[in-house]
Design an enzyme around this catalytic site. Structure first.
Site, mmCIF file in Angstrom:
data_model
loop_
_atom_site.group_PDB
_atom_site.id
_atom_site.type_symbol
_atom_site.label_atom_id
_atom_site.label_comp_id
_atom_site.label_asym_id
_atom_site.label_seq_id
_atom_site.Cartn_x
_atom_site.Cartn_y
_atom_site.Cartn_z
ATOM 1 N N LYS A 180 -71.701 -2.682 45.170
ATOM 2 C CA LYS A 180 -71.457 -1.348 44.622
ATOM 3 C C LYS A 180 -72.765 -0.664 44.211
ATOM 4 C CE LYS A 180 -68.644 -2.857 41.339
ATOM 5 N NZ LYS A 180 -68.559 -4.316 41.580
ATOM 6 N N ARG A 234 -62.425 -0.753 35.116
ATOM 7 C CA ARG A 234 -62.268 -2.178 35.407
ATOM 8 C C ARG A 234 -60.902 -2.689 34.939
ATOM 9 N NH1 ARG A 234 -67.701 -3.454 36.293
ATOM 10 N NH2 ARG A 234 -68.356 -5.527 35.766
ATOM 11 N N ARG A 240 -79.154 -13.254 43.951
ATOM 12 C CA ARG A 240 -79.563 -11.882 43.652
ATOM 13 C C ARG A 240 -80.784 -11.820 42.735
ATOM 14 N NH1 ARG A 240 -75.225 -7.564 41.503
ATOM 15 N NH2 ARG A 240 -75.016 -8.919 39.682
ATOM 16 N N ARG A 258 -80.338 -12.179 36.906
ATOM 17 C CA ARG A 258 -79.512 -11.837 35.748
ATOM 18 C C ARG A 258 -78.893 -13.084 35.133
ATOM 19 N NH1 ARG A 258 -75.680 -6.932 37.445
ATOM 20 N NH2 ARG A 258 -74.200 -8.263 36.340
ATOM 21 N N ARG A 305 -66.358 -14.327 36.367
ATOM 22 C CA ARG A 305 -66.309 -12.880 36.644
ATOM 23 C C ARG A 305 -65.343 -12.581 37.781
ATOM 24 N NH1 ARG A 305 -72.361 -12.430 37.607
ATOM 25 N NH2 ARG A 305 -72.089 -10.315 38.360
HETATM 26 P P1 ADP Z 1 -70.955 -7.083 38.123
HETATM 27 O O1 ADP Z 1 -72.182 -7.406 38.922
HETATM 28 O O2 ADP Z 1 -70.213 -8.279 37.646
HETATM 29 O O3 ADP Z 1 -70.113 -6.046 38.792
HETATM 30 P P2 ADP Z 1 -71.901 -5.145 36.180
HETATM 31 O O4 ADP Z 1 -73.373 -5.015 36.307
HETATM 32 O O5 ADP Z 1 -71.052 -4.059 36.728
HETATM 33 O O6 ADP Z 1 -71.476 -6.548 36.755
HETATM 34 O O7 ADP Z 1 -71.527 -5.349 34.637
HETATM 35 C C1 ADP Z 1 -72.146 -6.326 33.836
HETATM 36 C C2 ADP Z 1 -71.312 -6.587 32.600
HETATM 37 O O8 ADP Z 1 -71.171 -5.368 31.845
HETATM 38 C C3 ADP Z 1 -69.883 -7.031 32.877
HETATM 39 O O9 ADP Z 1 -69.782 -8.406 33.096
HETATM 40 C C4 ADP Z 1 -69.177 -6.587 31.582
HETATM 41 O O10 ADP Z 1 -69.431 -7.461 30.518
HETATM 42 C C5 ADP Z 1 -69.855 -5.267 31.275
HETATM 43 N N1 ADP Z 1 -69.141 -4.135 31.870
HETATM 44 C C6 ADP Z 1 -69.582 -3.305 32.861
HETATM 45 N N2 ADP Z 1 -68.666 -2.369 33.178
HETATM 46 C C7 ADP Z 1 -67.595 -2.597 32.385
HETATM 47 C C8 ADP Z 1 -66.325 -1.991 32.220
HETATM 48 N N3 ADP Z 1 -65.937 -0.935 32.961
HETATM 49 N N4 ADP Z 1 -65.485 -2.501 31.298
HETATM 50 C C9 ADP Z 1 -65.833 -3.551 30.540
HETATM 51 N N5 ADP Z 1 -67.006 -4.184 30.644
HETATM 52 C C10 ADP Z 1 -67.899 -3.725 31.548
#
Ligand code: ADP
Ligand code: ZN
Length: 222
Positions: A16, A91, A125, A158, A169
């Site tokens: 994404k 989410r 990554r 990360r 996740r």
């Molecule tokens: P991923 O690579 O898992 O898609 P992101 O970079 O989008 O991770 O998000 C990292 C973290 O930030 C998530 O694991 C969560 O803890 C928090 N987070 C991000 N977006 C949301 C959301 N819409 N609702 C709740 N928590 C979120």
């Protein structure tokens, strides 16, 4: 001027962020990543940042109310007035329902990615500490080890990109986020883009996404 409010939905590691950051210049709307918003807040070491770090480190979702508030603040900024590409939000069904009241999404693009690709991607990554560009130790290598091609920044892994947290996740995604696919399908907003081959270069997927967006933008026949 029509607004373009797009949501990218897909499992963690679906790409994404990679695709959204490449789409933003051609579409002329900013890329809003709630993951980045969360990481910025944590980096700023605010009281809220410290609190949400406990969720993020474990790969858990931060509470809906907090996430919605942080995002709404961001969307009030003038650069979002013509639209945005949202990555990482909504989410949960709750987030989507609240968001429907704040803003009107035009299009939801669902990235279909099988688990084995996700695990490969996330466990390899690398992210630039300075500009956020995403690399992969196997498939999208930087020219020099651990140095960003674009800004010479340091690349890091990360904290939530480790096998145990990756699996958590993914489980959370299937349980809490995947129901949104049905939610947006019912609203007639959903388009699918398949990304089931590890060797497809990101540019190709970006082109597929652009095609979907162009079809949406074409004025319908009178
Ligand atoms: P991923 O690579 O898992 O898609 P992101 O970079 O989008 O991770 O998000 C990292 C973290 O930030 C998530 O694991 C969560 O803890 C928090 N987070 C991000 N977006 C949301 C959301 N819409 N609702 C709740 N928590 C979120
Ligand atoms: Zn960089």
């Amino acid at each position: 001027m029509i607004t373009l409010k797009i949501v990218l939905i897909g499992p963690p590691g679906a790409g994404k962020g990679t695709y959204a950051s490449r789409l933003t210049s051609t579409l002329g709307v900013p890329h809003i990543s709630t993951g980045d918003i969360v990481r910025e807040e944590i980096k700023a070491q605010t009281k809220l940042g410290k609190m949400i770090k406990t969720y993020s480190d474990k790969g858990e979702l931060i509470p809906d109310e907090i996430m919605i508030k942080l995002l709404a603040e961001k969307l009030r900024k003038p650069d979002c007035k013509n639209g945005f590409i949202l990555d990482g939000f909504p989410r949960t069904i709750k987030q989507a329902e609240v968001f429907d009241r704040i803003s009107k999404i035009n299009l939801v693009i669902n990235l279909n990615v099988p688990d084995y690709i996700i695990i490969q991607r996330l466990s390899n990554r690398l992210v630039c500490r300075r500009c956020g560009t995403i690399y992969n130790k196997l498939t999208l290598k930087p020219k020099r080890d651990n140095v960003c091609d674009k800004c010479d920044g340091e690349l890091y892994q990360r904290k939530d990109d480790n096998p145990k947290v990756i699996q958590d996740r993914l489980n959370i995604y299937r349980k809490k986020t995947e129901p949104l696919i049905e939610y947006y399908k019912k609203k007639n907003l959903l388009k699918n883009v398949r990304c089931d081959d590890l060797k497809i270069p990101p540019e190709e997927i970006v082109e597929k996404i652009k095609t979907v967006i162009n079809q949406f933008q074409k004025p319908s026949k009178p």
